[in-house]
Design a protein around this motif. Structure first.
Motif, PDB file in Angstrom:
ATOM      1  N   ARG A 211     -82.206  31.397 -41.494  1.00  0.00           N
ATOM      2  CA  ARG A 211     -82.382  29.963 -41.246  1.00  0.00           C
ATOM      3  C   ARG A 211     -81.659  29.470 -39.993  1.00  0.00           C
ATOM      4  O   ARG A 211     -82.224  28.722 -39.201  1.00  0.00           O
ATOM      5  CB  ARG A 211     -81.895  29.190 -42.473  1.00  0.00           C
ATOM      6  CG  ARG A 211     -82.054  27.683 -42.361  1.00  0.00           C
ATOM      7  CD  ARG A 211     -81.534  26.957 -43.578  1.00  0.00           C
ATOM      8  NE  ARG A 211     -80.087  27.072 -43.660  1.00  0.00           N
ATOM      9  CZ  ARG A 211     -79.411  27.319 -44.785  1.00  0.00           C
ATOM     10  NH1 ARG A 211     -80.038  27.462 -45.920  1.00  0.00           N
ATOM     11  NH2 ARG A 211     -78.093  27.407 -44.771  1.00  0.00           N
ATOM     12  N   ASP A 212     -80.431  29.903 -39.777  1.00  0.00           N
ATOM     13  CA  ASP A 212     -79.636  29.328 -38.702  1.00  0.00           C
ATOM     14  C   ASP A 212     -79.030  30.352 -37.748  1.00  0.00           C
ATOM     15  O   ASP A 212     -78.028  30.091 -37.109  1.00  0.00           O
ATOM     16  CB  ASP A 212     -78.542  28.436 -39.292  1.00  0.00           C
ATOM     17  CG  ASP A 212     -77.665  29.150 -40.321  1.00  0.00           C
ATOM     18  OD1 ASP A 212     -77.957  30.311 -40.652  1.00  0.00           O
ATOM     19  OD2 ASP A 212     -76.687  28.531 -40.785  1.00  0.00           O
ATOM     20  N   GLY A 213     -79.674  31.521 -37.631  1.00  0.00           N
ATOM     21  CA  GLY A 213     -79.170  32.520 -36.695  1.00  0.00           C
ATOM     22  C   GLY A 213     -79.746  33.893 -36.957  1.00  0.00           C
ATOM     23  O   GLY A 213     -80.781  34.031 -37.613  1.00  0.00           O
TER      24      GLY A 213
ATOM     25  N   ARG B 133     -81.503  29.158 -29.442  1.00  0.00           N
ATOM     26  CA  ARG B 133     -81.811  29.789 -30.730  1.00  0.00           C
ATOM     27  C   ARG B 133     -81.529  31.286 -30.623  1.00  0.00           C
ATOM     28  O   ARG B 133     -81.932  31.944 -29.666  1.00  0.00           O
ATOM     29  CB  ARG B 133     -83.281  29.544 -31.059  1.00  0.00           C
ATOM     30  CG  ARG B 133     -83.731  30.093 -32.378  1.00  0.00           C
ATOM     31  CD  ARG B 133     -85.185  29.646 -32.605  1.00  0.00           C
ATOM     32  NE  ARG B 133     -85.845  30.463 -33.580  1.00  0.00           N
ATOM     33  CZ  ARG B 133     -85.972  30.145 -34.861  1.00  0.00           C
ATOM     34  NH1 ARG B 133     -85.460  29.013 -35.305  1.00  0.00           N
ATOM     35  NH2 ARG B 133     -86.599  30.937 -35.695  1.00  0.00           N
ATOM     36  N   ALA B 134     -80.821  31.826 -31.597  1.00  0.00           N
ATOM     37  CA  ALA B 134     -80.501  33.252 -31.609  1.00  0.00           C
ATOM     38  C   ALA B 134     -81.784  34.052 -31.821  1.00  0.00           C
ATOM     39  O   ALA B 134     -82.656  33.649 -32.597  1.00  0.00           O
ATOM     40  CB  ALA B 134     -79.500  33.546 -32.715  1.00  0.00           C
TER      41      ALA B 134
ATOM     42  N   SER C  19     -78.681  31.140 -45.163  1.00  0.00           N
ATOM     43  CA  SER C  19     -77.750  30.881 -44.067  1.00  0.00           C
ATOM     44  C   SER C  19     -77.307  32.226 -43.490  1.00  0.00           C
ATOM     45  O   SER C  19     -77.539  33.282 -44.097  1.00  0.00           O
ATOM     46  CB  SER C  19     -76.537  30.109 -44.579  1.00  0.00           C
ATOM     47  OG  SER C  19     -75.758  30.942 -45.421  1.00  0.00           O
ATOM     48  N   VAL C  20     -76.644  32.201 -42.364  1.00  0.00           N
ATOM     49  CA  VAL C  20     -76.113  33.427 -41.772  1.00  0.00           C
ATOM     50  C   VAL C  20     -75.162  34.118 -42.751  1.00  0.00           C
ATOM     51  O   VAL C  20     -75.237  35.329 -42.952  1.00  0.00           O
ATOM     52  CB  VAL C  20     -75.413  33.135 -40.425  1.00  0.00           C
ATOM     53  CG1 VAL C  20     -74.625  34.332 -39.935  1.00  0.00           C
ATOM     54  CG2 VAL C  20     -76.433  32.726 -39.369  1.00  0.00           C
TER      55      VAL C  20
ATOM     56  N   LEU D  96     -74.855  35.905 -35.145  1.00  0.00           N
ATOM     57  CA  LEU D  96     -74.951  34.945 -34.066  1.00  0.00           C
ATOM     58  C   LEU D  96     -75.696  33.727 -34.585  1.00  0.00           C
ATOM     59  O   LEU D  96     -76.873  33.830 -34.944  1.00  0.00           O
ATOM     60  CB  LEU D  96     -75.682  35.537 -32.855  1.00  0.00           C
ATOM     61  CG  LEU D  96     -75.847  34.616 -31.637  1.00  0.00           C
ATOM     62  CD1 LEU D  96     -74.479  34.192 -31.086  1.00  0.00           C
ATOM     63  CD2 LEU D  96     -76.678  35.298 -30.566  1.00  0.00           C
ATOM     64  N   ALA D  97     -75.002  32.606 -34.645  1.00  0.00           N
ATOM     65  CA  ALA D  97     -75.613  31.376 -35.123  1.00  0.00           C
ATOM     66  C   ALA D  97     -76.330  30.680 -33.966  1.00  0.00           C
ATOM     67  O   ALA D  97     -75.962  30.826 -32.788  1.00  0.00           O
ATOM     68  CB  ALA D  97     -74.545  30.445 -35.691  1.00  0.00           C
TER      69      ALA D  97
END
Length: 185
Positions: free
Chosen positions: A10-12, A109-110, A149-150, A180-181
C-alpha cells in the motif's frame, strides 16, 4: 541458491532475501547476505540478488550508483534499472532493485525492477527469484499486498520465507529485509 522477493504494498516496497548459500546440494553458509542497502546521500536504493557472485554484483552496483550520483546528481529509477541490468549482465546474477520513481506522474512512489543477466527487466511486482521463487510467488499472489502497510508486508514476508524454507532446501528461514516507503506527495 537462495530466494529473494520484491513486493509493492500500500505505501511502499519491500525487498527480502534469505541468508542461505547452497552449492552443489551442500550448505556452504547460513549467513550469506543477499539484500543490500545503497544509501546515496538521500537517494534510497535497495537491491537483492542471487547468483554465483553476489558480492561482485553488490560491489559493482553500489560503485556505479555512487559514480552516477557524483557525476550527475540524484539517481532516478530509470538509471537504477539500467545500472542494475548492466551489472547483472556482467556478473551473471539476477536481482531486484528498488528506488523512488521521481517522474512527474509518480512523485516519489517507491518502485521495483527485476534485472536479469540477458539484459532484460521486469517491472510487474510481486517478484521472486532463486530456488524458492515459485513457492514464494504462490504465497504472494494469494495475499492482498495492496492492503498491507510496509510493516505488515515485512512481517508477511518473514512468514512467507519460513513456509518456503520448509519446502525448498535452497532457501533458509533467516531473512534480511529492506523497505522503502513512498514519499508524501
Amino acid at each position: 541458491m537462495a530466494t529473494i522477493v520484491g513486493v509493492r504494498c500500500r505505501d511502499g516496497v519491500v525487498l527480502a532475501g534469505d541468508r542461505l548459500r547452497v552449492r552443489d546440494g551442500r550448505v556452504e553458509s547460513r549467513n550469506r547476505q543477499h539484500v543490500f542497502d545503497f544509501d546515496l546521500d538521500g537517494d534510497a536504493v535497495g537491491g537483492a540478488t542471487v547468483g554465483s557472485d553476489v558480492d561482485r554484483f553488490a560491489d559493482r552496483f553500489g560503485g556505479e550508483l555512487r559514480s552516477y550520483r557524483l557525476e550527475r546528481g540524484p539517481v532516478p529509477l530509470a538509471a537504477v534499472e539500467r545500472i542494475g541490468s548492466d551489472v547483472a549482465s556482467e556478473t551473471g546474477c539476477e536481482a531486484i532493485v528498488a528506488a523512488r520513481d521521481r517522474d512527474e506522474d509518480e512523485d516519489g512512489r517507491a518502485a521495483l525492477r527485476a534485472v536479469y543477466p540477458d539484459g532484460s527487466t521486469l517491472s510487474d511486482p510481486p517478484m521472486a527469484l532463486g530456488s524458492g521463487a515459485s513457492l514464494a510467488l504462490g504465497q504472494l499472489e494469494a495475499a492482498d499486498l495492496d492492503a498491507m502497510s510496509v510493516d505488515d508486508c515485512e512481517s508477511f514476508l518473514r512468514e512467507t520465507f519460513e513456509a518456503v524454507a520448509e519446502r525448498d532446501p535452497g532457501t533458509g528461514d533467516e531473512v534480511d529485509v529492506w523497505t522503502l516507503a513512498d514519499e508524501d506527495g
